[in-house]
Write a protein that holds these residues in place. Structure first.
Motif, PDB file in Angstrom:
ATOM      1  N   ASN A 198     -22.580 -11.742  24.284  1.00 19.04           N
ATOM      2  CA  ASN A 198     -22.135 -10.920  24.987  1.00 19.04           C
ATOM      3  C   ASN A 198     -22.678  -9.281  23.987  1.00 19.04           C
ATOM      4  OD1 ASN A 198     -20.854  -8.476  25.739  1.00 19.04           O
ATOM      5  ND2 ASN A 198     -18.699  -8.837  24.914  1.00 19.04           N
ATOM      6  N   ASP A 250     -10.140  -7.843  30.830  1.00 22.59           N
ATOM      7  CA  ASP A 250     -10.493  -5.888  30.909  1.00 22.59           C
ATOM      8  C   ASP A 250     -10.067  -5.033  29.307  1.00 22.59           C
ATOM      9  OD1 ASP A 250     -10.721  -3.183  31.295  1.00 22.59           O
ATOM     10  OD2 ASP A 250      -9.968  -3.544  33.465  1.00 22.59           O
ATOM     11  N   GLU A 283     -10.252 -13.091  34.201  1.00 17.83           N
ATOM     12  CA  GLU A 283     -10.528 -11.309  33.771  1.00 17.83           C
ATOM     13  C   GLU A 283     -10.081 -11.312  32.530  1.00 17.83           C
ATOM     14  OE1 GLU A 283     -11.628  -9.075  37.151  1.00 17.83           O
ATOM     15  OE2 GLU A 283     -10.006  -7.805  35.948  1.00 17.83           O
ATOM     16  N   TYR A 322     -14.661  -8.121  31.286  1.00 15.81           N
ATOM     17  CA  TYR A 322     -15.770  -9.634  31.203  1.00 15.81           C
ATOM     18  C   TYR A 322     -15.499 -11.502  31.969  1.00 15.81           C
ATOM     19  CZ  TYR A 322     -17.267  -7.506  27.504  1.00 15.81           C
ATOM     20  OH  TYR A 322     -18.464  -6.302  26.756  1.00 15.81           O
ATOM     21  N   GLN A 323     -15.896 -11.424  33.160  1.00 15.72           N
ATOM     22  CA  GLN A 323     -15.047 -13.297  33.533  1.00 15.72           C
ATOM     23  C   GLN A 323     -15.177 -14.037  33.529  1.00 15.72           C
ATOM     24  OE1 GLN A 323     -15.516 -11.834  37.953  1.00 15.72           O
ATOM     25  NE2 GLN A 323     -13.695 -10.623  37.903  1.00 15.72           N
ATOM     26  N   PHE A 324     -14.446 -14.971  33.515  1.00 12.02           N
ATOM     27  CA  PHE A 324     -15.140 -16.202  32.857  1.00 12.02           C
ATOM     28  C   PHE A 324     -14.262 -17.918  33.804  1.00 12.02           C
ATOM     29  CE2 PHE A 324     -13.742 -13.967  29.193  1.00 12.02           C
ATOM     30  CZ  PHE A 324     -14.717 -13.677  27.787  1.00 12.02           C
ATOM     31  N   TRP A 361      -5.400  -9.654  30.402  1.00 10.01           N
ATOM     32  CA  TRP A 361      -6.124 -10.844  30.710  1.00 10.01           C
ATOM     33  C   TRP A 361      -5.507 -11.460  31.457  1.00 10.01           C
ATOM     34  CZ3 TRP A 361      -9.557 -13.922  28.270  1.00 10.01           C
ATOM     35  CH2 TRP A 361      -9.999 -15.810  29.015  1.00 10.01           C
ATOM     36  N   PHE A 364     -19.879 -18.052  31.724  1.00 12.17           N
ATOM     37  CA  PHE A 364     -19.759 -16.081  31.180  1.00 12.17           C
ATOM     38  C   PHE A 364     -19.885 -14.669  32.256  1.00 12.17           C
ATOM     39  CE2 PHE A 364     -20.689 -12.273  28.405  1.00 12.17           C
ATOM     40  CZ  PHE A 364     -19.698 -11.618  28.815  1.00 12.17           C
ATOM     41  N   ARG A 416     -20.065 -10.746  33.251  1.00 14.06           N
ATOM     42  CA  ARG A 416     -19.969  -9.551  33.110  1.00 14.06           C
ATOM     43  C   ARG A 416     -19.434  -8.565  34.313  1.00 14.06           C
ATOM     44  NH1 ARG A 416     -24.417 -11.978  30.371  1.00 14.06           N
ATOM     45  NH2 ARG A 416     -24.821 -10.778  27.921  1.00 14.06           N
ATOM     46  N   LYS A 417     -19.067  -8.112  34.425  1.00 14.39           N
ATOM     47  CA  LYS A 417     -18.306  -7.193  35.855  1.00 14.39           C
ATOM     48  C   LYS A 417     -18.737  -6.261  35.411  1.00 14.39           C
ATOM     49  CE  LYS A 417     -14.371  -6.364  38.582  1.00 14.39           C
ATOM     50  NZ  LYS A 417     -13.438  -6.843  38.972  1.00 14.39           N
ATOM     51  N   GLU A 468     -23.060  -6.316  24.654  1.00 12.99           N
ATOM     52  CA  GLU A 468     -22.634  -5.267  24.647  1.00 12.99           C
ATOM     53  C   GLU A 468     -21.440  -5.192  23.575  1.00 12.99           C
ATOM     54  OE1 GLU A 468     -20.207  -2.514  27.290  1.00 12.99           O
ATOM     55  OE2 GLU A 468     -19.153  -4.976  27.927  1.00 12.99           O
ATOM     56  N   ASN A 517     -17.102  -3.501  29.181  1.00  7.29           N
ATOM     57  CA  ASN A 517     -16.041  -3.792  28.478  1.00  7.29           C
ATOM     58  C   ASN A 517     -14.746  -5.001  29.379  1.00  7.29           C
ATOM     59  OD1 ASN A 517     -15.973  -3.350  26.020  1.00  7.29           O
ATOM     60  ND2 ASN A 517     -15.734  -1.268  26.613  1.00  7.29           N
TER      61      ASN A 517
END
Length: 499
Positions: free
Chosen positions: A151, A219, A217, A197-199, A225, A189, A191-192, A153, A195
């Motif tokens: 990640n 956020d 997700e 993120y989704q798995f 979560w 993983f 990236r939506k 970011e 900050n």
């Protein structure tokens, strides 16, 4: 009398040749209805006889083969009902016993006793400029790292392990934190947004038709979560992209499944809606690109469950896609495992980088045709093999500029194999131009078996790092590493770019 003898011999030989020819025609006819034709020379005679052809018999509806292989054993009542609803194993045979016997005789007569060794390949040099660092997770001696994801970011590394069904995050100072509970191993993983993120969790690493996968997700903007999708069919890949409307993101998920599965497109990211379903089982990876350069994003996907192929679904506009167009089709023993699209030739057209080496199937023998390939885009949906590096168990190849010289280099991993030189499970290829690549290895790669990999700027210094995840499939693999003198097996090997 002698003349009569030779006439009888000639007649017998002619009959045998005629029977083999019928077997060849039948094999091409029946096999090609489900996947690309697999010629006898792709596997040794004993593998066809003991493993592959019995599986084919079961799929063609021969009850004795289904019973012998135990196709319904170790399946729950729910999964049996799913498999039956898909018509995977017909209740009556689709081909006569005589025809199937002629197919078997054809393979038995023409398949080789053994496969040849792989072609001599360019031997790698020792890699310089990268600093290896092993990461161990407390309590995990035999890691099953199902995901590593950089990640950029936040300069973090996400890790998932199938042994513990846990999701971890390593921060820049090397502290390791356990994230909230997940239902099964995370494998992707996504990236939506900043900050957010989704798995994807797969449900079952082993082949299964149960819909036990999920999308979680995180956020960080609101410290939330949540599980936003469930009952997915072994999802393994996903991407957010504006496919239908500029500025409005859609979600595409690859549901690998087993006998079922598909690409699911959630228009506008509406999770509660019924998705657009494309393709079929074995959806392994997806990219959204404008392949025909008409200004509309298309969907290109790898399918690798039986009918191995890379296909495009052209965007027709108005929320519609054209029929599946196959760009490349492979025999089912090719073991396709991953692909990426990049312009390697500088002509503006996207070429295909493909890994072929998955050997977790009915024919687990070293295959000389496994390895890494680049297929050049010739236009009009035509692709030609332009580069091949033979590698048993080739699992993944990722293209990125590691040395900052403006062209695309390759990071690769291999699995499912018994390498004579285990340090070559990871190779980095320097792009020399003109489809020439120089391979490099790191000795530390001999300390594990690497199934997962990611690339990116992990430490925030502006260059590209590499992360490998170790996956020991069974106790035997763990024991083999110990016998080689590996005292501890890391969950992750981090290769920091230090030019």
């Amino acid at each position: 009398m002698l003349l009569l003898f030779w006439l009888l011999v000639s007649t017998s030989l002619y009959a045998q040749e005629e029977a083999l020819e019928r077997g060849a025609i039948l094999a091409r006819s029946y096999c090609s209805t489900c996947h690309a034709y697999a010629s006898p020379d792709l596997l040794p005679k004993r593998i066809w006889k003991s493993s592959v052809l019995p599986q084919m018999a079961a799929l063609m509806g021969f009850r004795e083969a289904q019973d012998s292989l135990g196709v319904w054993e170790k399946k729950s009542k729910e999964e049996i009902e799913i498999v039956k609803s898909l018509g995977v194993y017909p209740s009556s045979s689709l081909i006569s016993h005589t025809d199937f016997r002629e197919i078997m005789d054809f393979y038995n007569a023409t398949a080789p006793e053994e496969l040849p060794n792989q072609a001599v390949r360019q031997q790698p040099e020792r890699l310089k400029g990268f600093s290896p660092k092993s990461l161990f997770i407390e309590g995990i001696k035999s890691p099953k790292t199902s995901m590593v994801a950089i990640n950029e970011e936040r300069e973090e590394l996400f890790i998932s392990d199938a042994t513990t069904n846990q999701l971890y995050v390593k921060v820049l100072n090397d502290e390791l934190f356990t994230l909230p509970e997940i239902s099964s191993p995370a494998v992707q993983f996504i990236r939506k947004a900043p900050n957010v993120y989704q798995f994807l969790t797969i449900g079952s690493i082993a082949p299964s038709d149960l819909a036990a996968g999920a999308l979680y997700e995180m956020d960080l903007n609101v410290s939330a979560w949540s599980q936003v999708l469930q009952q997915l069919k072994r999802p393994v890949d996903g991407v957010w992209a504006s496919i239908f409307e500029q500025g409005r993101a859609d979600l595409v998920i690859s549901n690998y499944g087993h006998n079922g599965g598909n690409l699911s497109v959630y228009r506008g990211g509406a999770m509660a809606s019924v998705p657009i379903r494309l393709g079929g089982p074995g959806a392994r990876r997806v990219e959204v690109v404008d392949l025909n350069r008409d200004g509309k994003p298309d969907i290109v996907a790898l399918f690798c469950q039986g009918d191995e192929r890379i296909s495009v679904f052209y965007n027709l506009g108005g929320g519609n896609f054209g029929p599946e167009k196959v760009l490349l089709r492979f025999a089912p023993v090719m073991g396709s495992s991953y692909f990426e699209m990049h312009d390697f030739t500088g002509d503006g057209a996207l070429d295909l980088l493909v890994s072929n080496g998955d050997n977790w199937d009915y024919s687990a023998v070293p295959k000389p045709y496994h390895g890494f390939r680049i297929y050049e885009n010739l236009g009009n949906d035509e692709f030609r093999e332009a580069w091949f590096y033979p590698q048993y168990g080739a699992a993944k190849a990722m293209a990125v500029d590691f040395d900052g010289d403006g062209d695309l280099d390759l990071a690769t991993i291999a699995f499912y194999d018994e390498l004579d030189r285990p340090e070559e499970q990871f190779l980095l290829f320097e792009n020399l131009g003109g489809m020439n690549f120089r391979p490099y290895y790191v000795p530390e790669a001999a300390g594990g078996k690497w199934l997962t990999m990611d690339v990116g700027d992990l430490d925030g210094d502006g260059d590209v790092d590499i992360v490998l995840g170790a996956y020991l499939h069974n106790t035997l693999e763990y024991s083999k590493l110990l016998m080689r003198g590996v005292s501890e097996i890391p969950s992750v090997l981090i290769l920091e770019n230090k030019p």
